[in-house]
Design a protein around this motif. Structure first.
Motif, mmCIF file in Angstrom:
data_model
loop_
_atom_site.group_PDB
_atom_site.id
_atom_site.type_symbol
_atom_site.label_atom_id
_atom_site.label_comp_id
_atom_site.label_asym_id
_atom_site.label_seq_id
_atom_site.Cartn_x
_atom_site.Cartn_y
_atom_site.Cartn_z
ATOM 1 N N ALA A 148 -2.378 0.590 -7.822
ATOM 2 C CA ALA A 148 -2.412 1.902 -7.172
ATOM 3 C C ALA A 148 -3.844 2.419 -7.085
ATOM 4 O O ALA A 148 -4.265 2.970 -6.056
ATOM 5 C CB ALA A 148 -1.534 2.892 -7.946
ATOM 6 N N ARG A 149 -4.608 2.240 -8.150
ATOM 7 C CA ARG A 149 -6.018 2.654 -8.154
ATOM 8 C C ARG A 149 -6.797 1.890 -7.085
ATOM 9 O O ARG A 149 -7.600 2.456 -6.349
ATOM 10 C CB ARG A 149 -6.635 2.395 -9.527
ATOM 11 C CG ARG A 149 -8.131 2.755 -9.592
ATOM 12 C CD ARG A 149 -8.821 2.114 -10.776
ATOM 13 N NE ARG A 149 -8.645 0.675 -10.712
ATOM 14 C CZ ARG A 149 -8.510 -0.117 -11.773
ATOM 15 N NH1 ARG A 149 -8.540 0.374 -12.983
ATOM 16 N NH2 ARG A 149 -8.347 -1.424 -11.626
ATOM 17 N N ARG A 154 0.819 -1.210 0.000
ATOM 18 C CA ARG A 154 0.000 0.000 0.000
ATOM 19 C C ARG A 154 0.859 1.269 0.000
ATOM 20 O O ARG A 154 0.745 2.125 0.872
ATOM 21 C CB ARG A 154 -0.982 0.005 1.164
ATOM 22 C CG ARG A 154 -1.947 -1.167 1.082
ATOM 23 C CD ARG A 154 -3.095 -1.052 2.063
ATOM 24 N NE ARG A 154 -4.041 -2.123 1.856
ATOM 25 C CZ ARG A 154 -5.031 -2.094 0.972
ATOM 26 N NH1 ARG A 154 -5.207 -1.069 0.208
ATOM 27 N NH2 ARG A 154 -5.852 -3.126 0.855
ATOM 28 N N GLY A 170 -5.822 3.092 -3.579
ATOM 29 C CA GLY A 170 -6.155 4.493 -3.352
ATOM 30 C C GLY A 170 -4.971 5.277 -2.805
ATOM 31 O O GLY A 170 -4.012 4.715 -2.282
ATOM 32 N N SER A 171 -5.030 6.584 -2.949
ATOM 33 C CA SER A 171 -3.992 7.497 -2.445
ATOM 34 C C SER A 171 -2.591 7.090 -2.857
ATOM 35 O O SER A 171 -1.652 7.142 -2.057
ATOM 36 C CB SER A 171 -4.065 7.591 -0.913
ATOM 37 O OG SER A 171 -5.318 8.049 -0.511
ATOM 38 N N CYS A 172 -2.427 6.670 -4.079
ATOM 39 C CA CYS A 172 -1.127 6.219 -4.566
ATOM 40 C C CYS A 172 -0.891 6.797 -5.952
ATOM 41 O O CYS A 172 -1.817 6.879 -6.759
ATOM 42 C CB CYS A 172 -1.088 4.690 -4.620
ATOM 43 S SG CYS A 172 0.491 4.008 -5.146
ATOM 44 N N ARG A 173 0.350 7.181 -6.211
ATOM 45 C CA ARG A 173 0.689 7.672 -7.544
ATOM 46 C C ARG A 173 1.863 6.867 -8.076
ATOM 47 O O ARG A 173 2.658 6.309 -7.313
ATOM 48 C CB ARG A 173 1.016 9.153 -7.529
ATOM 49 C CG ARG A 173 2.280 9.476 -6.753
ATOM 50 C CD ARG A 173 2.508 10.968 -6.699
ATOM 51 N NE ARG A 173 3.717 11.223 -5.937
ATOM 52 C CZ ARG A 173 4.627 12.100 -6.267
ATOM 53 N NH1 ARG A 173 4.478 12.825 -7.339
ATOM 54 N NH2 ARG A 173 5.697 12.260 -5.526
ATOM 55 N N GLN A 219 2.443 4.963 -1.098
ATOM 56 C CA GLN A 219 1.907 6.245 -1.548
ATOM 57 C C GLN A 219 2.539 6.638 -2.881
ATOM 58 O O GLN A 219 1.893 7.242 -3.717
ATOM 59 C CB GLN A 219 2.149 7.329 -0.508
ATOM 60 C CG GLN A 219 1.334 7.122 0.746
ATOM 61 C CD GLN A 219 1.552 8.233 1.758
ATOM 62 O OE1 GLN A 219 2.321 9.158 1.549
ATOM 63 N NE2 GLN A 219 0.865 8.128 2.878
ATOM 64 N N THR A 220 3.825 6.288 -3.034
ATOM 65 C CA THR A 220 4.529 6.615 -4.272
ATOM 66 C C THR A 220 5.251 5.387 -4.803
ATOM 67 O O THR A 220 6.044 4.772 -4.091
ATOM 68 C CB THR A 220 5.557 7.748 -4.059
ATOM 69 O OG1 THR A 220 4.879 8.888 -3.533
ATOM 70 C CG2 THR A 220 6.242 8.118 -5.363
ATOM 71 N N LEU A 279 -3.316 8.453 -13.001
ATOM 72 C CA LEU A 279 -2.530 8.005 -11.853
ATOM 73 C C LEU A 279 -1.034 7.977 -12.112
ATOM 74 O O LEU A 279 -0.253 7.720 -11.192
ATOM 75 C CB LEU A 279 -2.962 6.585 -11.446
ATOM 76 C CG LEU A 279 -4.398 6.425 -10.987
ATOM 77 C CD1 LEU A 279 -4.739 4.954 -10.856
ATOM 78 C CD2 LEU A 279 -4.621 7.150 -9.683
#
Length: 190
Positions: A66-67, A44, A70-73, A46-47, A99
């Motif tokens: 990532a989708r 999980r 969530g909250s991930c690029r 974030q980057t 994304l």
């Protein structure tokens, strides 16, 4: 590429190597894609940073995960303009382009401004795996995963694999025998 290098009697790098590959898709196997998805889902992050987008097959797996978390690029880099354009088109076709930041150019330049990475996927030229890790290591979060897709019979990966397994490296590492091999390392810090 190895055959071409034997004909020339030397290693080929940079623009010459990219030209030799041309638009050939340098892609992960579906099993490696599944592994990436599982690792992203479990970690999980974030980057996510990817070295070597090619046509975007691995990027699609990373961005799909990532989708879903969530909250991930995802930030990816590709040196060949035509491949970066194809990756962008493929990501858009999958509805994942929002994304992903696709950066065009040499990874050692395009990834300099990364503030932090929680997962690094190495899928470019094996001779750059160590320099990319050295560039990003100060910005790896504790527990960050570094995943390297290996190439069959490429001598440039030997140093990378040894580095990641070395005692005191700051990593705990496992080799996964899928495709030509995948090395998964967790950053513990030094």
């Amino acid at each position: 590429m190895l055959r071409r290098e034997r004909e020339l009697g030397r290693r080929v790098w940079g623009a010459e190597r990219a030209e030799a590959y041309g638009d050939a898709p340098l892609s992960i196997t579906p099993e490696v894609g599944d592994l990436l998805y599982v690792l992203v889902y479990a970690r999980r992050p974030q980057t996510i940073v990817e070295f070597g987008a090619s046509l975007g097959f691995s990027t699609i797996h990373l961005a799909a995960a990532a989708r879903d978390v969530g909250s991930c690029r995802v930030i990816t880099t590709e040196i060949e303009a035509s491949k970066a354009a194809a990756a962008r088109r493929n990501l858009a076709a999958c509805g994942l382009d929002d994304l992903v930041d696709v950066r065009l150019g040499d990874a050692l330049a395009t990834l300099r401004d990364i503030p932090e990475a929680d997962l690094l996927f190495l899928d470019g030229w094996n001779n750059l795996y160590e320099p990319v890790v050295e560039l990003l290591e100060p910005r790896l979060s504790r527990g960050a995963l570094v995943v390297a897709d290996l190439s069959a019979d490429d001598p440039d990966q030997v140093g990378y694999v040894e580095r990641m397994h070395a005692p005191g490296s700051g990593y705990v590492t496992i080799d996964i025998p899928i495709d030509a091999g995948v090395v998964v390392s967790a950053w513990l810090g030094t």
